[in-house]
Write an enzyme that holds these catalytic residues in place. Structure first.
Site, PDB file in Angstrom:
ATOM      1  N   ALA A  42       5.719  -8.747  -0.075  1.00 44.91           N
ATOM      2  CA  ALA A  42       6.125  -8.056   1.146  1.00 44.91           C
ATOM      3  C   ALA A  42       7.605  -8.304   1.396  1.00 44.91           C
ATOM      4  O   ALA A  42       7.995  -9.068   2.275  1.00 44.91           O
ATOM      5  CB  ALA A  42       5.297  -8.538   2.329  1.00 44.91           C
TER       6      ALA A  42
ATOM      7  N   TYR B  89       8.304  -4.479   4.547  1.00 51.33           N
ATOM      8  CA  TYR B  89       6.860  -4.659   4.339  1.00 51.33           C
ATOM      9  C   TYR B  89       6.325  -5.918   5.002  1.00 51.33           C
ATOM     10  O   TYR B  89       5.131  -6.051   5.211  1.00 51.33           O
ATOM     11  CB  TYR B  89       6.536  -4.689   2.846  1.00 51.33           C
ATOM     12  CG  TYR B  89       6.518  -3.313   2.220  1.00 51.33           C
ATOM     13  CD1 TYR B  89       5.342  -2.573   2.160  1.00 51.33           C
ATOM     14  CD2 TYR B  89       7.682  -2.740   1.710  1.00 51.33           C
ATOM     15  CE1 TYR B  89       5.315  -1.316   1.600  1.00 51.33           C
ATOM     16  CE2 TYR B  89       7.660  -1.479   1.144  1.00 51.33           C
ATOM     17  CZ  TYR B  89       6.479  -0.769   1.090  1.00 51.33           C
ATOM     18  OH  TYR B  89       6.455   0.487   0.539  1.00 51.33           O
TER      19      TYR B  89
ATOM     20  N   ASP C  32       0.733  -3.164   2.580  1.00 52.47           N
ATOM     21  CA  ASP C  32       0.391  -2.198   3.638  1.00 52.47           C
ATOM     22  C   ASP C  32      -1.076  -1.799   3.537  1.00 52.47           C
ATOM     23  O   ASP C  32      -1.414  -0.634   3.360  1.00 52.47           O
ATOM     24  CB  ASP C  32       1.307  -0.973   3.548  1.00 52.47           C
ATOM     25  CG  ASP C  32       1.348  -0.364   2.152  1.00 52.47           C
ATOM     26  OD1 ASP C  32       1.097  -1.091   1.178  1.00 52.47           O
ATOM     27  OD2 ASP C  32       1.626   0.842   2.051  1.00 52.47           O
TER      28      ASP C  32
ATOM     29  N   HIS D  76      -8.714   4.739  -8.466  1.00 52.18           N
ATOM     30  CA  HIS D  76      -7.752   5.389  -7.573  1.00 52.18           C
ATOM     31  C   HIS D  76      -8.501   6.417  -6.720  1.00 52.18           C
ATOM     32  O   HIS D  76      -9.188   7.289  -7.261  1.00 52.18           O
ATOM     33  CB  HIS D  76      -6.673   6.084  -8.410  1.00 52.18           C
ATOM     34  CG  HIS D  76      -5.475   6.503  -7.614  1.00 52.18           C
ATOM     35  ND1 HIS D  76      -5.528   7.496  -6.670  1.00 52.18           N
ATOM     36  CD2 HIS D  76      -4.196   6.050  -7.618  1.00 52.18           C
ATOM     37  CE1 HIS D  76      -4.322   7.641  -6.138  1.00 52.18           C
ATOM     38  NE2 HIS D  76      -3.499   6.777  -6.689  1.00 52.18           N
TER      39      HIS D  76
ATOM     40  N   GLU E 219       1.825   0.376 -11.630  1.00 45.10           N
ATOM     41  CA  GLU E 219       0.500   1.006 -11.754  1.00 45.10           C
ATOM     42  C   GLU E 219       0.298   1.633 -13.143  1.00 45.10           C
ATOM     43  O   GLU E 219      -0.803   1.572 -13.700  1.00 45.10           O
ATOM     44  CB  GLU E 219       0.327   2.064 -10.656  1.00 45.10           C
ATOM     45  CG  GLU E 219      -1.048   2.716 -10.644  1.00 45.10           C
ATOM     46  CD  GLU E 219      -1.200   3.719  -9.507  1.00 45.10           C
ATOM     47  OE1 GLU E 219      -1.454   3.293  -8.364  1.00 45.10           O
ATOM     48  OE2 GLU E 219      -1.036   4.930  -9.769  1.00 45.10           O
TER      49      GLU E 219
END
Ligand code: GAL
Ligand code: GAL
Ligand code: MN
Length: 243
Positions: free
Chosen positions: A29, A33, A110, A130, A197
Site C-alpha cells: 500500500a 493506497y 483496495d 478473475h 498478473e
C-alpha cells in the site's frame, strides 16, 4: 465417567489446536493506497482465517501504526506500474520476516472482506479466478519477448492478481520465480500487459494451482455477477490512485 468426559474435552481441544495454522497476510500500500489499510485489516480481523493465528504485513511509505498483529515494512513508492509490478519482488525481499508462517497470502490493498474466508483456502498453491474472465480465454501476455508469454494452445483459466497465496514455501518460491522473470523482461525494457498478473498467470500454467478459488474471493464491488462476495475489490478511480 468424569474421566472419560475430561479425555473427550481434551481431545476436542487438542484437535482445535492441531488444526490451527499460522497465516501471514501481505499487502502493498504505497502512496495513496495506504488509506485502504485500516478498514481492510479491520475486516480481516472479523472475517479472515478465524481460529487461526493471523499476522498482517503492510509494505508502505505511509503513516501506519504497527499493532501486535501488524508489522509495517517500509516500501517507497515506485510509481505506476512498478508499484504493482514489483510486488512479488517486495514479498521475496523480506521473506525472513514471515517465512515461519504455515501459509502466506497476498491481496490488493483496495479490498475488503465481507464474509468469512477460512480453512477452505489453505492449500499449497492458491489462485483466484478473475471475476470478469471466467470461461474465457483471458488477457494473457502473448508477446514472445516476455517471460510471461502464453502460447495460443496454453492456458485453461485466467487468474486475478488481487488474491493469491499458498504454503509459505510455495508462495515464496513463486515470488522468487516471478521476480526473476520480471527482471528478465525489464532487461529488455519490457513490461507485460497486466504487470504482475501476467506473470502470475504464466507461473500457474507451469505450476498448476492446488486450489482454484471462485470469484467470491475477488468480487468487483458494485457489479451484478452470479457469485457470493467474500472478498471485494473496491470500486475506485484507478487513475487518481496511480498518480
Ligand atoms: C495496485 C494494487 C494495490 C496496491 C498498489 C501498490 O495495483 O491494486 O492494492 O498494491 O498496486 O501500492
Ligand atoms: C481488469 C482489471 C485489471 C486486470 C484486467 C485483466 O478488469 O481491472 O486489473 O485484471 O482486468 O484483463
Ligand atoms: Mn485493485
Amino acid at each position: 465417567m468424569k474421566h472419560r468426559l475430561l479425555t473427550l474435552l481434551f481431545l476436542i481441544f487438542f484437535a482445535r489446536i492441531a488444526n490451527a495454522h499460522s497465516v501471514g497476510l501481505l499487502m502493498v500500500a504505497t502512496g495513496k493506497y495506504v488509506q485502504f489499510i485500516p478498514q481492510l485489516i479491520e475486516s480481516a480481523r472479523t472475517y479472515f482465517c478465524k481460529g487461526h493465528d493471523v499476522h498482517y504485513y503492510v509494505f508502505t511509505d505511509g503513516n501506519l501504526q504497527p499493532a501486535p498483529d501488524t508489522t509495517i515494512i517500509f516500501q517507497q513508492r515506485l510509481g505506476w506500474p512498478h508499484d504493482t509490478l514489483k510486488r512479488f519482488s517486495m514479498y521475496a525481499s523480506h521473506a525472513d520476516q514471515y517465512q515461519h508462517h504455515d501459509y502466506l497470502f497476498a491481496l490488493d490493498a483496495d479490498m475488503l472482506f465481507v464474509d468469512y474466508v477460512g480453512s477452505e483456502i489453505l492449500s499449497d498453491r492458491v489462485a483466484t479466478l478473475h471475476p470478469c474472465l471466467v470461461n474465457q480465454r483471458g488477457t494473457y501476455e502473448t508477446r514472445s519477448i516476455s517471460t510471461a508469454c502464453v502460447k495460443a494452445d496454453e492456458g485453461t483459466h485466467y487468474f486475478a492478481g488481487g488474491f493469491n497465496g499458498g504454503s509459505s514455501k510455495e508462495f515464496l518460491k513463486m515470488a522468487c520465480t516471478i521476480t526473476a522473470n520480471i527482471e528478465k523482461d525489464l532487461e529488455h525494457g519490457f513490461i507485460a500487459l497486466w504487470h504482475d498478473e501476467s506473470h502470475l498467470n504464466r507461473y500457474f500454467i507451469d505450476n498448476k494451482p492446488t486450489l482454484i478459488l471462485c470469484p467470491d474471493y475477488c468480487y468487483p464491488e458494485g457489479w451484478d455477477l452470479p457469485y457470493n462476495p467474500k472478498l471485494v475489490a473496491l470500486l475506485k478511480d484507478h487513475k487518481k490512485f496511480q498518480n
